[in-house]
Write a protein that holds these residues in place. Sequence first.
Motif, PDB file in Angstrom:
ATOM      1  N   SER A  54       0.831  -1.289  -0.085  1.00 55.91           N
ATOM      2  CA  SER A  54      -0.121  -0.020  -0.050  1.00 55.91           C
ATOM      3  C   SER A  54       0.754   1.331  -0.145  1.00 55.91           C
ATOM      4  N   ALA A  55       2.141   1.268   0.292  1.00 60.12           N
ATOM      5  CA  ALA A  55       3.151   2.298   0.377  1.00 60.12           C
ATOM      6  C   ALA A  55       2.933   3.036   1.531  1.00 60.12           C
ATOM      7  N   GLY A  56       2.156   2.225   2.435  1.00 58.91           N
ATOM      8  CA  GLY A  56       1.992   3.062   3.825  1.00 58.91           C
ATOM      9  C   GLY A  56       3.220   2.969   4.592  1.00 58.91           C
ATOM     10  N   SER A  57       4.135   1.773   4.314  1.00 55.25           N
ATOM     11  CA  SER A  57       5.100   1.544   5.180  1.00 55.25           C
ATOM     12  C   SER A  57       6.258   1.403   4.335  1.00 55.25           C
ATOM     13  N   THR A  58       7.527   1.913   5.111  1.00 60.96           N
ATOM     14  CA  THR A  58       8.771   1.845   4.339  1.00 60.96           C
ATOM     15  C   THR A  58       9.912   1.362   5.483  1.00 60.96           C
ATOM     16  N   TYR A  59      11.151   0.884   4.734  1.00 55.89           N
ATOM     17  CA  TYR A  59      12.099   0.593   5.915  1.00 55.89           C
ATOM     18  C   TYR A  59      13.619   0.670   5.031  1.00 55.89           C
ATOM     19  N   TYR A  60      14.433   1.532   5.805  1.00 53.95           N
ATOM     20  CA  TYR A  60      15.594   1.638   5.121  1.00 53.95           C
ATOM     21  C   TYR A  60      16.778   1.031   6.133  1.00 53.95           C
ATOM     22  N   ALA A  61      17.869   0.643   5.076  1.00 49.94           N
ATOM     23  CA  ALA A  61      19.247   0.351   5.696  1.00 49.94           C
ATOM     24  C   ALA A  61      19.780   1.710   6.561  1.00 49.94           C
TER      25      ALA A  61
END
Length: 124
Positions: A54-61
């Motif tokens: 949904s593009a509601g959550s993101t996560y990054y290094a």
Amino acid sequence: QVQLVESGGGLVQTGGSLRLSCAASGRTFSTRTMGWFRQVPGKEREFVAAVSWSAGSTYYADSVKGRFTISRDNAKNTVYLQMNSLKPEDTALYYCAASVEYALRTRERDYMYWGQGTQVTVSS
């Protein structure tokens, strides 16, 4: 099957920006979380960023947090990676990957489909 094609890589100077795109085709309805990974010769492929269906959550290094932004347009079956403030250590072959799981994933084995990669080179 799902086919992923990356584009947007190239040569940029330190501090510059690039936007990578990943176009998906085929059985795209089966894909959920999308991710970007990168690899340099002689090293293992490493996780960069992931975005939920949904593009509601993101996560990054940690290494890219605050500089890179992952997004997706499901209507276009495309995922993006906006890369700002690029550093020489960001130089790598960048891969797009698709998972069939809803949860954000950071491990290679959690992604079923992979693109061929696009080269990003940051000069000092």
